[in-house]
Design a protein around this motif. Structure first.
Motif, PDB file in Angstrom:
ATOM      1  N   LEU A  84       0.812  -1.219   0.000  1.00 17.51           N
ATOM      2  CA  LEU A  84       0.000   0.000   0.000  1.00 17.51           C
ATOM      3  C   LEU A  84       0.847   1.270   0.000  1.00 17.51           C
ATOM      4  O   LEU A  84       0.330   2.371   0.233  1.00 17.51           O
ATOM      5  N   ALA A  85       2.135   1.128  -0.275  1.00 18.08           N
ATOM      6  CA  ALA A  85       3.032   2.295  -0.264  1.00 18.08           C
ATOM      7  C   ALA A  85       2.631   3.328  -1.307  1.00 18.08           C
ATOM      8  O   ALA A  85       2.765   4.527  -1.076  1.00 18.08           O
ATOM      9  N   ASP A  86       2.119   2.875  -2.440  1.00 16.78           N
ATOM     10  CA  ASP A  86       1.712   3.839  -3.471  1.00 16.78           C
ATOM     11  C   ASP A  86       0.507   4.665  -3.019  1.00 16.78           C
ATOM     12  O   ASP A  86       0.351   5.807  -3.418  1.00 16.78           O
ATOM     13  N   GLN A  87      -0.316   4.103  -2.155  1.00 22.71           N
ATOM     14  CA  GLN A  87      -1.507   4.805  -1.671  1.00 22.71           C
ATOM     15  C   GLN A  87      -1.217   5.701  -0.463  1.00 22.71           C
ATOM     16  O   GLN A  87      -1.745   6.801  -0.360  1.00 22.71           O
ATOM     17  N   TYR A  88      -0.375   5.227   0.453  1.00 21.99           N
ATOM     18  CA  TYR A  88      -0.133   5.950   1.706  1.00 21.99           C
ATOM     19  C   TYR A  88       1.297   6.476   1.860  1.00 21.99           C
ATOM     20  O   TYR A  88       1.608   7.113   2.854  1.00 21.99           O
ATOM     21  N   GLY A  89       2.153   6.200   0.904  1.00 28.50           N
ATOM     22  CA  GLY A  89       3.567   6.559   1.028  1.00 28.50           C
ATOM     23  C   GLY A  89       3.820   8.031   1.271  1.00 28.50           C
ATOM     24  O   GLY A  89       4.637   8.396   2.126  1.00 28.50           O
ATOM     25  N   ALA A  90       3.153   8.910   0.531  1.00 28.18           N
ATOM     26  CA  ALA A  90       3.377  10.358   0.691  1.00 28.18           C
ATOM     27  C   ALA A  90       2.990  10.806   2.097  1.00 28.18           C
ATOM     28  O   ALA A  90       3.711  11.605   2.722  1.00 28.18           O
ATOM     29  N   GLU A  91       1.897  10.290   2.594  1.00 24.25           N
ATOM     30  CA  GLU A  91       1.450  10.635   3.950  1.00 24.25           C
ATOM     31  C   GLU A  91       2.479  10.165   4.991  1.00 24.25           C
ATOM     32  O   GLU A  91       2.806  10.892   5.933  1.00 24.25           O
ATOM     33  N   LEU A  92       2.995   8.969   4.794  1.00 28.02           N
ATOM     34  CA  LEU A  92       3.983   8.429   5.729  1.00 28.02           C
ATOM     35  C   LEU A  92       5.324   9.155   5.613  1.00 28.02           C
ATOM     36  O   LEU A  92       6.003   9.374   6.617  1.00 28.02           O
ATOM     37  N   MET A  93       5.686   9.560   4.404  1.00 30.20           N
ATOM     38  CA  MET A  93       6.916  10.330   4.232  1.00 30.20           C
ATOM     39  C   MET A  93       6.820  11.672   4.969  1.00 30.20           C
ATOM     40  O   MET A  93       7.815  12.154   5.509  1.00 30.20           O
ATOM     41  N   ASP A  94       5.634  12.266   5.006  1.00 33.58           N
ATOM     42  CA  ASP A  94       5.437  13.502   5.775  1.00 33.58           C
ATOM     43  C   ASP A  94       5.691  13.254   7.261  1.00 33.58           C
ATOM     44  O   ASP A  94       6.321  14.065   7.937  1.00 33.58           O
ATOM     45  N   ILE A  95       5.195  12.124   7.763  1.00 30.12           N
ATOM     46  CA  ILE A  95       5.417  11.776   9.173  1.00 30.12           C
ATOM     47  C   ILE A  95       6.910  11.564   9.428  1.00 30.12           C
ATOM     48  O   ILE A  95       7.457  12.059  10.408  1.00 30.12           O
ATOM     49  N   VAL A  96       7.556  10.839   8.527  1.00 31.30           N
ATOM     50  CA  VAL A  96       8.995  10.590   8.669  1.00 31.30           C
ATOM     51  C   VAL A  96       9.770  11.909   8.680  1.00 31.30           C
ATOM     52  O   VAL A  96      10.622  12.132   9.540  1.00 31.30           O
ATOM     53  N   SER A  97       9.466  12.791   7.736  1.00 31.82           N
ATOM     54  CA  SER A  97      10.225  14.051   7.654  1.00 31.82           C
ATOM     55  C   SER A  97       9.972  14.951   8.859  1.00 31.82           C
ATOM     56  O   SER A  97      10.833  15.747   9.229  1.00 31.82           O
ATOM     57  N   THR A  98       8.824  14.820   9.493  1.00 29.61           N
ATOM     58  CA  THR A  98       8.537  15.587  10.703  1.00 29.61           C
ATOM     59  C   THR A  98       9.403  15.118  11.870  1.00 29.61           C
ATOM     60  O   THR A  98       9.923  15.931  12.630  1.00 29.61           O
TER      61      THR A  98
END
Length: 126
Positions: A84-98
């Motif tokens: 599901l990385a293609d669906q939620y990856g951008a959202e999770l990358m935002d969490i990671v970068s925070t």
């Protein structure tokens, strides 16, 4: 002639001691997983939150973030390997970068460059 992309390898993350940023990221990912699973499958408690993202994927994100290997969404999708990385990856990358912002490489200061040059000259004279 093959038009396939060159095959990249998944990074093997060495063991490390978790720091406060790692722990905060893990908690933020656990919170995200709980919210998202409950929003997507409210009322279905049979499998728990692992039905959305298994703990191993969550830990892999934390491990990769610790070593700053999540440099892009493409890297996230490939290195995590979650369906599901293609669906939620951008959202999770935002969490990671925070929680684990990428650290730019530290440029050498002019005084450090001078010190390095002096050391190299001294070594060459020995």
């Amino acid at each position: 002639m093959s038009l396939d992309k060159p095959k990249s390898r998944r990074i093997e993350v060495p063991p490390y001691e978790s720091n406060p940023a790692d722990l905060a990221l893990k908690q933020a990912l656990l919170d995200w997983r709980a919210r998202t699973a409950e929003g997507r499958w409210s009322g279905i408690e049979i499998f728990g939150h692992d039905v959305l993202m298994h703990y191993d994927f969550l830990q892999r994100i934390v491990d990769l973030a610790h070593w700053q290997h999540l440099t892009s969404l493409d890297a996230f999708e490939f290195q995590v390997g979650w369906c599901l990385a293609d669906q939620y990856g951008a959202e999770l990358m935002d969490i990671v970068s925070t929680h684990c912002p990428q650290q730019p490489p530290s440029p050498k200061s002019p005084s450090r460059l001078a010190s390095d040059a002096h050391s190299a000259t001294a070594d060459a004279q020995r």
